[in-house]
Enzyme design. Structure first.
Site, short mmCIF file in Angstrom:
data_model
loop_
_atom_site.label_atom_id
_atom_site.label_comp_id
_atom_site.label_asym_id
_atom_site.label_seq_id
_atom_site.Cartn_x
_atom_site.Cartn_y
_atom_site.Cartn_z
CG HIS A 111 -7.37 2.81 1.18
ND1 HIS A 111 -6.51 3.10 2.21
CD2 HIS A 111 -6.64 2.10 0.27
CE1 HIS A 111 -5.31 2.59 1.93
NE2 HIS A 111 -5.37 1.97 0.76
CB CYS A 154 -0.89 -0.02 1.25
SG CYS A 154 -2.03 1.37 1.35
CG HIS A 177 -5.67 -2.66 -1.00
ND1 HIS A 177 -4.61 -3.20 -0.32
CD2 HIS A 177 -5.44 -1.32 -1.05
CE1 HIS A 177 -3.77 -2.24 0.03
NE2 HIS A 177 -4.25 -1.08 -0.41
CD GLU A 178 -6.67 1.05 -4.00
OE1 GLU A 178 -6.83 2.12 -3.38
OE2 GLU A 178 -5.57 0.48 -4.08
ZN ZN Z 1 -3.76 0.98 -0.04
#
Ligand code: ZN
Length: 179
Positions: free
Chosen positions: A147, A101, A143-144
């Site tokens: 966030h 990341c 994953h995105e």
């Molecule tokens: Zn990330």
């Protein structure tokens, strides 16, 4: 314009993001923000970037996979803007990848996630879109989108032994990676 990346420890990465309003999409500021996110993602060598990573607490992320090499197999996904995305898990089957990341530089960690998802979102014109993603792309998307809920991949590492520095990862582990 390349923007500085917020790193783990910065509270912006732990906030829940706000929905993007449709009438904002037509503004010059929004166009500029997308451009900045793209420039930053390219500059720092990411394959995805979420707005909180440049200090903006909105539900907005970009993904672009250009011939990304995974186990010698190339994965491509055109530049796509995800606005106000919603995720639906289509399976409980898990797959694991070594993730990285931009906000946690220098580290890699092994994370297991469902391997088939559906995401509904707006594109940059505010049009409703839907994508069913499997495999590596499903992991990148999760994953995105994490966030946008204040979650980092390190939160999802089940076995803390499966966290490594990048160099040691390359020397001893080198498997599948995600940026
Ligand atoms: Zn990330």
């Amino acid at each position: 314009m390349i923007r500085p990346i917020c790193r783990m420890g910065n509270p912006i990465l732990r906030k829940k993001t706000q929905e993007v309003l449709k009438n904002f999409l037509k503004t010059k500021e929004f166009g500029q923000l997308l451009e900045d996110m793209h420039d930053s993602m390219e500059h720092y060598g990411g394959i995805g970037i979420a707005a909180p990573q440049i200090g903006i607490d909105w539900q907005l992320a970009l993904i672009e996979l250009m011939n990304f090499n995974r186990y010698g197999e190339e994965v491509s996904f055109p530049l796509t803007v995800f606005i106000n995305p919603r995720i639906e898990y289509l399976t409980t089957d898990l797959q694991g990848f070594w993730e990285g990341c931009l906000s946690v530089p220098g580290l890699r960690g092994f994370v297991e996630r469902p391997n088939k998802i559906k995401v509904t979102y707006w594109n940059q014109n505010g049009e409703e879109q839907e994508i069913i993603a499997q495999g590596f792309l499903a992991t990148v998307l999760q994953h995105e989108l994490d966030h946008l809920g204040g979650i980092l991949y390190v939160d999802r590492i089940k076995d803390p032994k499966l966290l490594s520095y990048q160099e040691e990862f390359e020397e001893f582990i080198q498997e599948r990676t995600i940026e």
